[in-house]
Write a protein that holds these residues in place. Structure first.
Motif, mmCIF file in Angstrom:
data_model
loop_
_atom_site.group_PDB
_atom_site.id
_atom_site.type_symbol
_atom_site.label_atom_id
_atom_site.label_comp_id
_atom_site.label_asym_id
_atom_site.label_seq_id
_atom_site.Cartn_x
_atom_site.Cartn_y
_atom_site.Cartn_z
ATOM 1 N N TRP A 199 23.748 -3.694 -44.548
ATOM 2 C CA TRP A 199 25.209 -3.663 -44.725
ATOM 3 C C TRP A 199 25.892 -4.570 -43.697
ATOM 4 N N ILE A 200 25.392 -4.544 -42.463
ATOM 5 C CA ILE A 200 25.984 -5.395 -41.431
ATOM 6 C C ILE A 200 25.763 -6.869 -41.762
ATOM 7 N N ARG A 201 24.578 -7.204 -42.240
ATOM 8 C CA ARG A 201 24.287 -8.583 -42.604
ATOM 9 C C ARG A 201 25.225 -9.076 -43.715
ATOM 10 N N ILE A 202 25.465 -8.202 -44.680
ATOM 11 C CA ILE A 202 26.391 -8.550 -45.768
ATOM 12 C C ILE A 202 27.805 -8.734 -45.221
ATOM 13 N N ALA A 203 28.234 -7.798 -44.373
ATOM 14 C CA ALA A 203 29.594 -7.866 -43.812
ATOM 15 C C ALA A 203 29.776 -9.112 -42.960
ATOM 16 N N MET A 204 28.763 -9.476 -42.185
ATOM 17 C CA MET A 204 28.864 -10.654 -41.329
ATOM 18 C C MET A 204 28.933 -11.939 -42.150
ATOM 19 N N GLN A 205 28.284 -11.961 -43.304
ATOM 20 C CA GLN A 205 28.355 -13.141 -44.161
ATOM 21 C C GLN A 205 29.773 -13.333 -44.708
ATOM 22 N N LEU A 240 17.693 -1.580 -32.760
ATOM 23 C CA LEU A 240 16.982 -2.762 -33.241
ATOM 24 C C LEU A 240 17.736 -3.401 -34.412
ATOM 25 N N ALA A 241 18.303 -2.584 -35.292
ATOM 26 C CA ALA A 241 19.093 -3.110 -36.418
ATOM 27 C C ALA A 241 20.296 -3.896 -35.906
ATOM 28 N N MET A 242 20.929 -3.384 -34.854
ATOM 29 C CA MET A 242 22.046 -4.111 -34.254
ATOM 30 C C MET A 242 21.585 -5.450 -33.689
ATOM 31 N N LYS A 243 20.480 -5.433 -32.976
ATOM 32 C CA LYS A 243 19.973 -6.630 -32.315
ATOM 33 C C LYS A 243 19.651 -7.732 -33.317
ATOM 34 N N LYS A 244 19.175 -7.345 -34.495
ATOM 35 C CA LYS A 244 18.789 -8.320 -35.500
ATOM 36 C C LYS A 244 19.972 -9.126 -36.024
ATOM 37 N N ASN A 245 21.179 -8.584 -35.898
ATOM 38 C CA ASN A 245 22.365 -9.282 -36.383
ATOM 39 C C ASN A 245 23.203 -9.892 -35.262
ATOM 40 N N GLY A 248 24.655 -15.365 -33.669
ATOM 41 C CA GLY A 248 25.750 -15.920 -34.456
ATOM 42 C C GLY A 248 26.977 -15.040 -34.514
ATOM 43 N N ASN A 249 26.880 -13.818 -33.987
ATOM 44 C CA ASN A 249 28.007 -12.877 -34.042
ATOM 45 C C ASN A 249 28.267 -12.256 -32.667
ATOM 46 N N VAL A 250 27.987 -13.018 -31.611
ATOM 47 C CA VAL A 250 28.041 -12.475 -30.255
ATOM 48 C C VAL A 250 29.436 -11.965 -29.911
ATOM 49 N N HIS A 251 30.471 -12.720 -30.245
ATOM 50 C CA HIS A 251 31.840 -12.307 -29.909
ATOM 51 C C HIS A 251 32.198 -11.004 -30.619
#
Length: 337
Positions: A199-205, A240-245, A248-251
Motif C-alpha cells: 500500500w505504501i509503495r502504491i501511495a508513494m507512486q 522492514l516494510a518501512m525501510k523498503k520504501n 526516494g522518499n526520505v523527506h
C-alpha cells in the motif's frame, strides 16, 4: 463469446481445514457471478485441499506450490489471474454475498481508484460476529493516511485493478532456487506487513487512488492464540516494510515516520490486549505516546480508549469484554460522525 472472468479471487491456503469451507461458500454465494477463484496450496499438510476438492464449481482453480508464505502464495495467484480486477481473500476470512457486486460498481464508476476496500466486522474462532470491527477512513485518502493508518485494514478487504498490480510488479530471485526469477507484487522477504509495504509503495507512486465503500462486507477472523509472543516479530516486519520504501522518499519519511510508528505501536497494544497480555499492552501504549504524542490529538477517542482498555484488561475477562464492546461501539459511532 468472451469467457474471461471480470474478477479473479486469490485465496492463499496453508493448513486452514477449519475455515476453507466457509470461505469458499461465501465466494460461491456472491450475487456477482463472473469470477474465477484461484486457490493456492502453499504446501498444506492437513485436510485443506481435500475439503476444497469437494467443491465441483468449474470456476475454482487449484495451484500447488512449495511453501513460500502469504506473499509468495498471493504472488502465484496474482500471476495466474485473468480478471481485470483482483480480490484478495485470506482463507480464514469470508465475505458478505454482496461484496463483489459493490466493489465492481465502485471501480467501474471511479476510474482513478486503484484499490477499493470496505469496513470489516470481526468474527471469533466459531465465525460469530463480535460486535466490533475496522471502520477506516473511506474518502480523500492521502499518502499520509496510507503511511500512518493503513485504511485498507486487512488482506481480505481490498479489490484491486489488475493494471495497478501490473504497475507494481517487480522481479526477484527465488530464495529456493537462485537460478529462477519470480515476478512479484508482494515482497516475499516479508512474512508479515507485506500488505502495508505494498500500500505504501502504491501511495508513494501517486498514480492510483485508495477509496473505500461504506458497507462492511468483509468478515475478519480474530485468532489471538499465541499472538503476544509474535508482537516483536510483527513490529520488526513493519519496520522492514518501512525501510523498503525509504529510498526516494526520505523527506516524506522524516516528516511522518514517528507518527506512523506511534500508530503501529498503538495497534500492537490492542493486539496485546486481545491476547491477554495486559502489561505488554500498557507498555506499548506508553511507548506509542512517547514516540509521537500527536496521536492523542489526531485520534483522541481511539488513543484514550486503547489506553483505558489496556488498564481494564487487568480485570476478569468477562467484565473486560463487556466494557470493551461498549467502548468500541462509542469509538465507531464517533468515526461515522
Amino acid at each position: 463469446m468472451n469467457t474471461l472472468p471480470i474478477i479473479s479471487i486469490v485465496i492463499p491456503m496453508y493448513n486452514v481445514e477449519k475455515y476453507i469451507k466457509k470461505c469458499i461458500e461465501s465466494v460461491l454465494a456472491q450475487t456477482y457471478k463472473n469470477f474465477e477463484v484461484i486457490c493456492v496450496d502453499d504446501a498444506c499438510t492437513d485436510n485443506t485441499v481435500n475439503i476444497l476438492r469437494r467443491f465441483s464449481d468449474p470456476r475454482i482453480k487449484l495451484i500447488t506450490q512449495r511453501n513460500r508464505g502469504l506473499s509468495g502464495a498471493r504472488n502465484t495467484g496474482i500471476m495466474a489471474s485473468k480478471g481485470i480486477y483482483v480480490a484478495l481473500l485470506d482463507a480464514d476470512d469470508f465475505w458478505s454475498k454482496e461484496k463483489l457486486g459493490h466493489h465492481i460498481n465502485h471501480l467501474n464508476s471511479q476510474p482513478l481508484v486503484g484499490v477499493s476496500y470496505c469496513p470489516s466486522l470481526f468474527v471469533n474462532e466459531q465465525g460469530k460476529t463480535m460486535g466490533i470491527g475496522q471502520f477506516p477512513k473511506l474518502k480523500n485518502i492521502t499518502a499520509k493516511d496510507v503511511f500512518c493508518r493503513n485504511p485498507v485494514g486487512n488482506g481480505s478487504a481490498p479489490v484491486i485493478r489488475k493494471s495497478l498490480l501490473n504497475d507494481m510488479t517487480f522481479e526477484a530471485t527465488d530464495p529456493h532456487n537462485p537460478s529462477v526469477i519470480r515476478r512479484c507484487v508482494f515482497d516475499e522477504e516479508l512474512r508479515q506487513s507485506e500488505d502495508i509495504e505494498l500500500w505504501i509503495r502504491i501511495a508513494m507512486q501517486g498514480k492510483w487512488h485508495f477509496q473505500g465503500i461504506r458497507n462492511p462486507l468483509t468478515y475478519y477472523r480474530v485468532n489471538d492464540s499465541g499472538l503476544s509472543a509474535n508482537l516483536t516479530k510483527q513490529y520488526a516486519s513493519w519496520c522492514l516494510a518501512m525501510k523498503k520504501n525509504l529510498e526516494g522518499n526520505v523527506h516524506f519519511f522524516k516528516r511522518y515516520l514517528p507518527l506512523a510508528r506511534a500508530y503501529q505501536l498503538r495497534y500492537l497494544a490492542r493486539r496485546a490486549i486481545r491476547s491477554g497480555d495486559s502489561w505488554q499492552a500498557i507498555k506499548l501504549v506508553h511507548r506509542a505516546l512517547l514516540t509521537q504524542p500527536k496521536i492523542i490529538i489526531e485520534e483522541p477517542a481511539r488513543t484514550i480508549s486503547t489506553y483505558v482498555c489496556a488498564i481494564i484488561s487487568l480485570l476478569p475477562s468477562a467484565l473486560y469484554k463487556t466494557i470493551e464492546k461498549k467502548a468500541m461501539g462509542l469509538v465507531q459511532q464517533q468515526s461515522h460522525s
